[in-house]
Design an enzyme around this catalytic site. Structure first.
Site, PDB file in Angstrom:
ATOM      1  N   SER A 158      -4.443  11.762   2.498  1.00 60.71           N
ATOM      2  CA  SER A 158      -4.991  10.453   3.168  1.00 60.71           C
ATOM      3  C   SER A 158      -3.976   9.989   4.276  1.00 60.71           C
ATOM      4  O   SER A 158      -4.412   9.353   5.307  1.00 60.71           O
ATOM      5  CB  SER A 158      -5.599   9.369   2.508  1.00 60.71           C
ATOM      6  OG  SER A 158      -4.601   8.771   1.556  1.00 60.71           O
ATOM      7  N   HIS A 175       0.297   3.963   1.651  1.00 58.94           N
ATOM      8  CA  HIS A 175       0.625   4.670   2.771  1.00 58.94           C
ATOM      9  C   HIS A 175       1.503   4.140   3.745  1.00 58.94           C
ATOM     10  O   HIS A 175       1.905   3.271   3.720  1.00 58.94           O
ATOM     11  CB  HIS A 175      -1.066   4.700   3.474  1.00 58.94           C
ATOM     12  CG  HIS A 175      -2.145   5.295   2.657  1.00 58.94           C
ATOM     13  ND1 HIS A 175      -2.944   4.274   1.930  1.00 58.94           N
ATOM     14  CD2 HIS A 175      -2.512   6.396   2.661  1.00 58.94           C
ATOM     15  CE1 HIS A 175      -3.769   5.208   1.444  1.00 58.94           C
ATOM     16  NE2 HIS A 175      -3.458   6.497   1.667  1.00 58.94           N
ATOM     17  N   ASP A 182       0.869  -1.190   0.117  1.00 58.14           N
ATOM     18  CA  ASP A 182      -0.066  -0.024  -0.021  1.00 58.14           C
ATOM     19  C   ASP A 182       0.751   1.265  -0.074  1.00 58.14           C
ATOM     20  O   ASP A 182       2.053   1.251   0.718  1.00 58.14           O
ATOM     21  CB  ASP A 182      -0.843  -0.067   1.267  1.00 58.14           C
ATOM     22  CG  ASP A 182      -2.163   1.172   1.151  1.00 58.14           C
ATOM     23  OD1 ASP A 182      -3.002   0.426   0.585  1.00 58.14           O
ATOM     24  OD2 ASP A 182      -1.792   2.073   1.602  1.00 58.14           O
TER      25      ASP A 182
END
Length: 485
Positions: free
Chosen positions: A277, A184, A182
């Site tokens: 985010s 993030h 991912d």
């Protein structure tokens, strides 16, 4: 110049106005695509389709071009994670300088949190062949140079380069900076970043004037992350990866009861966090910042906001207009282009609240019908040159997230503009932006504004529009040109 009759606009409108729309940036929508359900065993290598850039067809998929299999379940993206260039165009540097100077004029110091890439931080997870191909030294050098360019423009820039080339012992629990599949960071990555950012913030003169408060962070549970890179591999190859479980954290004021806020001075935080985010609650970046800085922080970031989503929404809010922060922390990643004109046109207009409280050169209030709607016409041949003016359009329905408009000029030229706000944002129906001044647009004189109405069969939309003199911010005198060399 002879004024063009408004009906001439309709003739000109016959050309395809939808061509050349200036689409606002769409940030990486990390949480939009749900994990596909497969019965395949976890895999250890990607299929050939994942290595072919032609298979990344949609705008979202192109954020992942092209996937690279690394150790275990680790995946990387060649264009983003393994980039070696960190830069923008001369116009991007010019706009970043103007933005800094405008915030400075409002008494706001901007802290830029420019994330190091997954390749810079977790390159030791690459397989030997890919690791040898990735020019880490070049990437790190260019990353640090970009940090220096931000600093030269006057931004406060924490140096996150010590976070790169991470080598955690295998025998420790998985506290990796980034998730395996991912884009993030993990809460541990957010925490390590927050420590460096906080140390820099504490050196700022503004920090001394900010009310202090003690916070403490506690582990609050576990989250399962089905990674966006893993999802993309599933779409292309039909494979599945194991869910990665990670500790979650919450941060609260130290030693205060739940209702202690009623009696504290935390109702007006003087530090605000805007960002992507990565600043969302899952990773507790704002909480770690509060703990390390020792002060309340207003976190206005939201998932799917991209580079500008939370910034634009915040600048137009009462919180910013009535009580601007002393320090604004802006977190974003190198994957976003910093030369997107439409973004800066909105931010610069909203910094001083658009046309609110200003004399309107033109104004209108109407109900939009499906198709094109003539909203404003410069019938008295006023001097509405782009260099000096801005537009402020407000829909009565705050949920309207897209503005599609055509700006016509006295000499027959026109600009098609499309502004799209993230679906995940809590919007206000407002679209404020400066008239275009790049290239040779500054001297154009505005004739009319057309706005696209609702879809056929949808409810009519009430809208108000104003043209007013744009905000003038003093220049800060930083060496912009040198920064772009």
């Amino acid at each position: 110049m002879t004024l063009m009759h408004p009906h001439m606009i309709k003739l000109l409108s016959l050309s395809g106005l939808t061509l050349g729309l200036l689409a606002a940036s769409q940030g990486v929508r990390a949480d939009e695509i749900k994990a596909p359900t497969f019965t395949a065993e976890p895999c250890c290598s990607l299929c050939p389709a994942a290595h072919d850039a032609k298979n990344y067809t949609t705008r979202y998929q192109q954020n992942f071009t092209t996937l690279v299999q690394a150790q275990g379940d680790w995946l990387f993206r060649t264009q983003e994670d393994l980039r070696t260039e960190f830069d923008t165009t001369p116009s991007g540097y010019k706009r970043m300088q103007q933005l800094h100077d405008a915030f400075k004029a409002k008494g706001v110091e901007l802290v830029v949190v420019y994330q190091p890439t997954r390749g810079l931080v977790n390159r030791n997870k690459l397989n030997p062949e890919e690791k040898a191909k990735f020019d880490f030294d070049k990437a790190l050098g260019n990353y640090k140079t970009m940090l220096g360019r931000f600093a030269k423009m006057g931004y406060v820039v924490p140096d996150l380069s010590p976070l790169t080339n991470e080598q955690l012992p295998d025998e420790l629990p998985a506290h990796d900076f980034y998730f395996r599949g991912d884009q993030h960071w993990t809460p541990y990555g957010a925490q390590r970043t927050a420590k460096i950012v906080a140390a820099k913030v504490k050196q700022m003169p503004e920090y001394a004037e900010i009310p202090k408060r003690e916070f403490e962070t506690k582990r609050s549970g576990r989250m399962g992350k089905t990674g966006t890179l893993h999802n993309m591999a599933g779409q292309l190859c039909g494979t599945s990866y194991a869910i990665q479980y990670m500790d979650q954290f919450t941060t609260e004021p130290k030693g205060e009861a739940g209702d202690g806020d009623l009696f504290s001075d935390s109702g007006n935080p003087q530090i605000t966090l805007v960002g992507t985010s990565h600043s969302g609650k899952n990773y507790n970046f704002a909480g770690f910042l509060e703990e390390e800085i020792g002060a309340d922080i207003l976190n206005v970031a939201f998932p799917g906001g991209g580079l500008e989503g939370s910034m634009i929404q915040y600048l137009g809010s009462d919180e910013f207009q009535k009580s601007p922060p002393k320090i604004l922390i802006w977190e974003f990643s190198p994957l976003y282009r910093l030369d997107q004109e439409t973004i800066y046109r909105q931010m610069m207009a909203l910094l001083d609240n658009g046309c609110e409280g200003k004399t309107a050169q033109m104004s209108a209030s109407t109900t939009l019908k499906p198709g094109k709607n003539e909203l404003l016409v410069n019938s008295s041949n006023k001097d509405l040159r782009n260099a000096n003016h801005q537009v402020d359009i407000r829909f009565a329905d705050p949920s309207v997230k897209t503005l599609q408009a055509t700006l016509w000029y006295m000499n027959g030229r026109h600009e098609d503009i499309k502004i799209e706000k993230p679906e995940t944002s809590d919007t206000d129906g407002r679209f404020a932006f400066e008239l275009r001044t790049d290239e040779d647009w500054a001297s154009q004189n505005l004739l009319a504004v057309e706005v696209q109405g609702p879809e056929a069969g949808a409810a009519a939309q009430k809208v108000e529009a104003k043209i007013c003199t744009r905000n003038v911010f003093p220049a800060g005198g930083q060496q912009t040109a040198a920064a772009g060399q």
